[in-house]
Design a protein around this motif. Structure first.
Motif, short mmCIF file in Angstrom:
data_model
loop_
_atom_site.label_atom_id
_atom_site.label_comp_id
_atom_site.label_asym_id
_atom_site.label_seq_id
_atom_site.Cartn_x
_atom_site.Cartn_y
_atom_site.Cartn_z
N MET A 1 0.84 -1.21 0.00
CA MET A 1 0.00 0.00 0.00
C MET A 1 0.87 1.25 0.00
O MET A 1 1.78 1.38 0.80
N LYS A 2 0.59 2.15 -0.90
CA LYS A 2 1.33 3.40 -0.95
C LYS A 2 0.99 4.24 0.28
O LYS A 2 -0.15 4.37 0.67
N SER A 3 2.04 4.81 0.87
CA SER A 3 1.81 5.68 2.02
C SER A 3 1.19 6.99 1.58
O SER A 3 1.36 7.42 0.45
N PHE A 4 0.49 7.60 2.51
CA PHE A 4 0.12 9.01 2.34
C PHE A 4 1.26 9.81 2.95
O PHE A 4 1.49 9.76 4.16
N TYR A 5 1.99 10.50 2.10
CA TYR A 5 3.20 11.18 2.56
C TYR A 5 2.98 12.69 2.56
O TYR A 5 2.64 13.27 1.53
N ILE A 6 3.13 13.29 3.71
CA ILE A 6 2.89 14.73 3.84
C ILE A 6 4.05 15.39 4.56
O ILE A 6 4.65 14.79 5.45
N THR A 7 4.39 16.59 4.15
CA THR A 7 5.54 17.29 4.72
C THR A 7 5.18 18.72 5.10
O THR A 7 4.28 19.32 4.52
N THR A 8 5.90 19.24 6.07
CA THR A 8 5.89 20.69 6.28
C THR A 8 7.14 21.23 5.60
O THR A 8 8.02 20.45 5.22
N ALA A 9 7.22 22.53 5.46
CA ALA A 9 8.50 23.11 5.06
C ALA A 9 9.47 22.90 6.21
O ALA A 9 9.06 22.73 7.35
N ILE A 10 10.77 22.87 5.90
CA ILE A 10 11.73 22.80 7.00
C ILE A 10 12.04 24.23 7.42
O ILE A 10 12.12 25.13 6.60
N ASP A 11 12.17 24.42 8.71
CA ASP A 11 12.35 25.77 9.25
C ASP A 11 13.81 26.17 9.23
O ASP A 11 14.68 25.37 9.58
N TYR A 12 14.04 27.40 8.87
CA TYR A 12 15.40 27.92 8.88
C TYR A 12 15.78 28.29 10.29
O TYR A 12 15.07 29.05 10.96
N VAL A 13 16.91 27.74 10.76
CA VAL A 13 17.21 27.81 12.19
C VAL A 13 17.93 29.10 12.61
O VAL A 13 18.83 29.08 13.42
N ASN A 14 17.48 30.19 12.04
CA ASN A 14 18.16 31.44 12.38
C ASN A 14 17.36 32.29 13.35
O ASN A 14 17.55 33.48 13.46
N GLY A 15 16.41 31.70 14.06
CA GLY A 15 15.63 32.44 15.04
C GLY A 15 14.72 31.47 15.75
O GLY A 15 14.71 30.29 15.42
#
Length: 513
Positions: A1-15
RNA sequence: GCCAGGGUAGCUCAGUGGUAGAGCAGAGGACUCAUAAGCCUUUGGUCGCCGGUUCAAUCCCGGCCCCUGGCACCA
């Protein structure tokens, strides 16, 4: 079964993380939880973007190594996730070996295919800011602003990715997949952007100018810059997990749709011969008290502190209830307070407590069996059927705010049902008919609450679980079955009481009254 | 300037070519199981402005005004 793959943007760690970061996690989490609830095998990725000039600079200012600096800030972002009850399956850092390896692999592959070439870039360079400047950075009179210090025109060799060659393909793809970007008007924005000819994309920086990055595999004097590093995380995180790629949705902020995700990322994947994601969700931005978020003016919501004070679920509920996905919204404490008190405390929370109380007082704490449904019960059950059918459709269309509104309307109807039956009156009567109505009323309100909690679960998971727990109910994982109106609570022992969302007082009312 | 989104009751917003809707806030009422919560009733709007199409427009078309955001190798 194909996964349901969902992502957030990755956060820039400058703050440090702010409300916008928190919102994106919650939104993605809600979708992930819904899909899990519906039976999908979900893979949910979030993470951090750690390379680049700003991190290098900030680290230098603090007198620590870039690695140490990003270790610290990354930990802060990572700590936000449990705080927000985010159900991510993985957390990627762009400094992970697994990530660097994939980035270098893709770059090498594209270089071998001739999609990457070296060229000279000529431009105005600020030594003080360590960056190239654009014409738009100039003052209206053509001079350079003070902050850049001395600006000189220099020539620099760099590597370029042949974006241009894919422009026609991308236009065709987006034309054929008109719902690729949600909301739809954002897709139009992408096509608008693509009406202008693309330039090839500069993907490198010489190491003497920037060393905090992933070295190009075919020229170690350079590191790759921003997009090949950051965007590739979505793929590098799952390259070893068969059946996960491609992503179903990338959830991102509207600011990084065009051109990074909708143009660069799509073309990168196409050039590498990798399958494309199925869609992109571009959410809007939060203003605070009607003004743009800004750390310097203190117009800022710090999610960890907010959760400590008011709880995770109230925050999750508010952002999902208030924002129409894709639009901007405003966050104000008074609006938070209004939603919290009206919907969570008075409507839902109070229903929980009065249900427990009446069950204890009039039925010895055991949920009775319902007699045959009368008109009020049938009306409530009919409303449930409507809501139960409608809410998943709203979820599919990312209209979580409307879905919550409908769910709360069902809770309101349950409160109204209780008034109609008035169990506290029935409880004083010894008539068998009244006793039967009392049992029915108690069973009905408990069942309605059980069902409503299922619809609220993706947004306020901890609270939904508590509601189920005080009803002595253990949910199964069959969505269709557990959302059927039933008598399955019969005989359960309920908790004594539960104040799920304590009513909040407006900050200035304490002095007055 | 160009593009996009928005301008509807005090507030937040939904909505449809045919006498304007919800929630909150406000007012009144009956009740008391409950977090002084809940329930019922109710006040309140020239649907940004000006034209046009139409038997009929808030919804369609044109123009204008205001707010917000974007406008590339800056993240």
């Amino acid at each position: 079964m194909k996964s349901f793959y969902i992502t957030t943007a990755i956060d820039y760690v400058n703050g440090s993380p702010h409300l916008g970061h928190a919102y994106e996690k919650v939104l993605t989490d809600v979708i992930a939880r819904i899909r899990r609830m519906m039976g999908d095998r979900v893979h949910f990725l979030t993470g951090v973007d750690e390379h680049g000039q700003k991190v290098q600079q900030s680290a230098r200012q603090r007198g620590v190594s870039p690695q140490q600096f990003s270790d610290e800030i990354s930990a802060e972002f990572r700590a936000l996730l449990p705080k927000l009850n985010i159900s991510n399956d993985d957390f990627i850092r762009t400094t992970d070996e697994r990530h660097k390896r994939v980035v270098r692999g893709l770059l090498q592959q594209l270089h071998d295919k001739g999609e990457i070439y070296k060229a000279e870039y000529q431009g105005f360079y600020s030594t003080r800011q360590e960056q190239f400047l654009q014409d738009k950075d100039r003052n209206p009179d053509g001079t350079w602003p003070e902050i850049y210090g001395e600006v000189t025109e220099i020539t620099e060799s760099n590597y370029f990715f042949k974006l241009k060659n894919y422009q026609d393909w991308l236009v065709r793809f987006l034309t054929e997949n008109e719902n690729f970007v949600f909301p739809k008007f954002r897709q139009k924005q992408v096509l608008e952007f693509l009406k202008e000819p693309l330039n090839d994309l500069c993907i490198s920086r010489p190491k003497e100018r920037l060393e905090w990055g992933i070295p190009l595999p075919f020229d170690e004097d350079f590191v790759t810059y921003v997009w090949f590093d950051a965007l590739t995380n979505y793929y590098s995180a799952v390259v070893d997990r068969p059946g996960v790629w491609p992503a179903d949705y990338h959830v991102i902020g509207k600011d990084i749709l065009v051109p990074p995700h909708a143009v660069y990322w799509m073309i990168m994947l196409q050039a590498c011969g990798l399958p494309l994601p199925k869609g992109i969700i571009a959410h809007g931005w939060w203003s605070i008290n009607g003004a743009k978020m800004s750390k310097s003016t203190g117009n800022f919501v710090e999610p960890v502190g907010f959760v400590d004070q008011y709880g995770v679920d109230p925050l999750r509920y508010f952002v999902m209830r208030e924002m129409s996905v894709g639009q901007d919204s405003d966050f104000s404490f008074s609006q938070f307070l209004a939603r919290y008190n009206a919907e969570l405390a008075n409507n839902l929370g109070n229903l929980v407590n009065r249900t427990l109380n009446m069950t204890n007082r009039f039925a010895g704490g055991l949920i009775p069996a319902a007699d045959e449904a009368g008109v009020p019960e049938k009306e409530l059950q009919d409303l449930w059927k409507q809501v139960q059918a409608e809410v998943p459709q709203l979820w599919d269309g990312f209209q979580f705010n409307v879905a919550l509104e409908r769910t709360m309307a069902f809770v309101t109807a349950t409160n109204a049902y209780i008034e109609k039956l008035a169990p506290w009156k029935l409880g004083k009567s010894a008539e068998p008919a009244d006793q039967a109505r009392l049992r029915t009323a108690l069973a009905t309100m408990a069942e309605a609450l059980r069902l409503a909690a299922h619809l609220l679960e993706p947004v306020i998971p901890a609270s939904a679980t508590r509601i189920h727990a005080v009803l002595g109910y253990q949910p199964t994982d069959n969505w269709a079955d557990k959302t059927q109106w039933s008598g399955r609570l019969q005989g359960n022992r309920v908790a004594e009481s539960l104040v799920l969302f304590p009513r909040l007082q407006p900050p200035d009312s304490a002095a007055k009254s």
